[in-house]
Design a protein around this motif. Sequence first.
Motif, mmCIF file in Angstrom:
data_model
loop_
_atom_site.group_PDB
_atom_site.id
_atom_site.type_symbol
_atom_site.label_atom_id
_atom_site.label_comp_id
_atom_site.label_asym_id
_atom_site.label_seq_id
_atom_site.Cartn_x
_atom_site.Cartn_y
_atom_site.Cartn_z
ATOM 1 N N ARG A 7 0.840 -1.192 0.000
ATOM 2 C CA ARG A 7 0.000 0.000 0.000
ATOM 3 C C ARG A 7 0.875 1.242 0.000
ATOM 4 O O ARG A 7 2.040 1.192 0.395
ATOM 5 C CB ARG A 7 -0.951 0.013 1.183
ATOM 6 N N CYS A 8 0.275 2.332 -0.452
ATOM 7 C CA CYS A 8 0.955 3.625 -0.391
ATOM 8 C C CYS A 8 0.929 4.129 1.056
ATOM 9 O O CYS A 8 0.382 3.465 1.950
ATOM 10 C CB CYS A 8 0.272 4.625 -1.330
ATOM 11 N N HIS A 9 1.468 5.301 1.309
ATOM 12 C CA HIS A 9 1.540 5.839 2.669
ATOM 13 C C HIS A 9 0.164 6.113 3.266
ATOM 14 O O HIS A 9 -0.108 5.791 4.423
ATOM 15 C CB HIS A 9 2.379 7.126 2.679
ATOM 16 N N LEU A 58 -3.964 6.098 -8.802
ATOM 17 C CA LEU A 58 -2.578 6.100 -9.258
ATOM 18 C C LEU A 58 -2.413 7.111 -10.387
ATOM 19 O O LEU A 58 -3.294 7.260 -11.228
ATOM 20 C CB LEU A 58 -2.158 4.721 -9.746
ATOM 21 N N PHE A 72 2.455 6.517 -9.049
ATOM 22 C CA PHE A 72 2.465 7.212 -7.763
ATOM 23 C C PHE A 72 1.039 7.394 -7.281
ATOM 24 O O PHE A 72 0.126 7.604 -8.086
ATOM 25 C CB PHE A 72 3.099 8.597 -7.913
ATOM 26 N N CYS A 73 0.829 7.389 -5.981
ATOM 27 C CA CYS A 73 -0.473 7.705 -5.410
ATOM 28 C C CYS A 73 -0.726 9.201 -5.567
ATOM 29 O O CYS A 73 0.130 10.019 -5.213
ATOM 30 C CB CYS A 73 -0.514 7.319 -3.932
ATOM 31 N N CYS A 76 -0.919 10.842 -1.589
ATOM 32 C CA CYS A 76 0.269 11.002 -0.737
ATOM 33 C C CYS A 76 1.567 11.120 -1.524
ATOM 34 O O CYS A 76 2.598 11.468 -0.964
ATOM 35 C CB CYS A 76 0.368 9.859 0.273
ATOM 36 N N ILE A 78 3.386 8.776 -2.911
ATOM 37 C CA ILE A 78 4.326 7.662 -2.791
ATOM 38 C C ILE A 78 4.384 6.855 -4.089
ATOM 39 O O ILE A 78 3.363 6.494 -4.665
ATOM 40 C CB ILE A 78 3.938 6.746 -1.611
ATOM 41 N N TYR A 79 5.627 6.590 -4.521
ATOM 42 C CA TYR A 79 5.878 5.705 -5.668
ATOM 43 C C TYR A 79 5.606 4.277 -5.210
ATOM 44 O O TYR A 79 6.194 3.814 -4.234
ATOM 45 C CB TYR A 79 7.328 5.882 -6.133
ATOM 46 N N THR A 80 4.696 3.588 -5.907
ATOM 47 C CA THR A 80 4.366 2.209 -5.540
ATOM 48 C C THR A 80 5.077 1.185 -6.409
ATOM 49 O O THR A 80 5.550 0.171 -5.906
ATOM 50 C CB THR A 80 2.847 1.966 -5.615
ATOM 51 N N ASN A 94 8.163 -0.885 -5.069
ATOM 52 C CA ASN A 94 8.811 -0.195 -3.959
ATOM 53 C C ASN A 94 8.719 -1.087 -2.720
ATOM 54 O O ASN A 94 7.639 -1.289 -2.171
ATOM 55 C CB ASN A 94 8.117 1.146 -3.722
ATOM 56 N N CYS A 97 6.735 -0.195 0.396
ATOM 57 C CA CYS A 97 5.271 -0.284 0.375
ATOM 58 C C CYS A 97 4.764 -1.666 0.770
ATOM 59 O O CYS A 97 3.563 -1.860 0.929
ATOM 60 C CB CYS A 97 4.737 0.068 -1.019
#
Length: 138
Positions: A7-9, A58, A72-73, A76, A78-80, A94, A97
């Motif tokens: 999961r993303c942040h 995404l 990326f999300c 937040c 974050i690169y997933t 990543n 994650c």
Amino acid sequence: MNAIIGRCHCGTVEFTVILSDGIATARRCDCSLCARRGAVAVSAAKDAITYTAGQDNLTLYQFNTEVAAHYFCKTCGIYTHHKRRSNPDEIGVNIACLDGHTPFLPEVLVNDGQNHPTDIGQNSITGVLRFTPAEDTE
């Protein structure tokens, strides 16, 4: 091989993924994007990821040859994961994650992304990142 939850942040984007070879494929890259992003990626087949939530959250970033696709999300940032340029049948995920995993590995190989293997016909390593935990001071 078991599916790992990722999961993303912020938790908006959730997925499961089956890694190609666990964390044995952990790597960094020194291309212009990866050097700034700073993530450690592990490999999976491109069809080994299943979104359980937030796929529509995404956003895609591509540059240069636009073969690699970096996700990326939107919430937040974050690169997933990304579709790899050097092997479009694989994705890089990543590791930060993934539940139960950390990017702080004892050693992580750094691929030469400035001289991309697709361009020069070989994959070369430019270095090794090492993490040494601080000793307990108590």
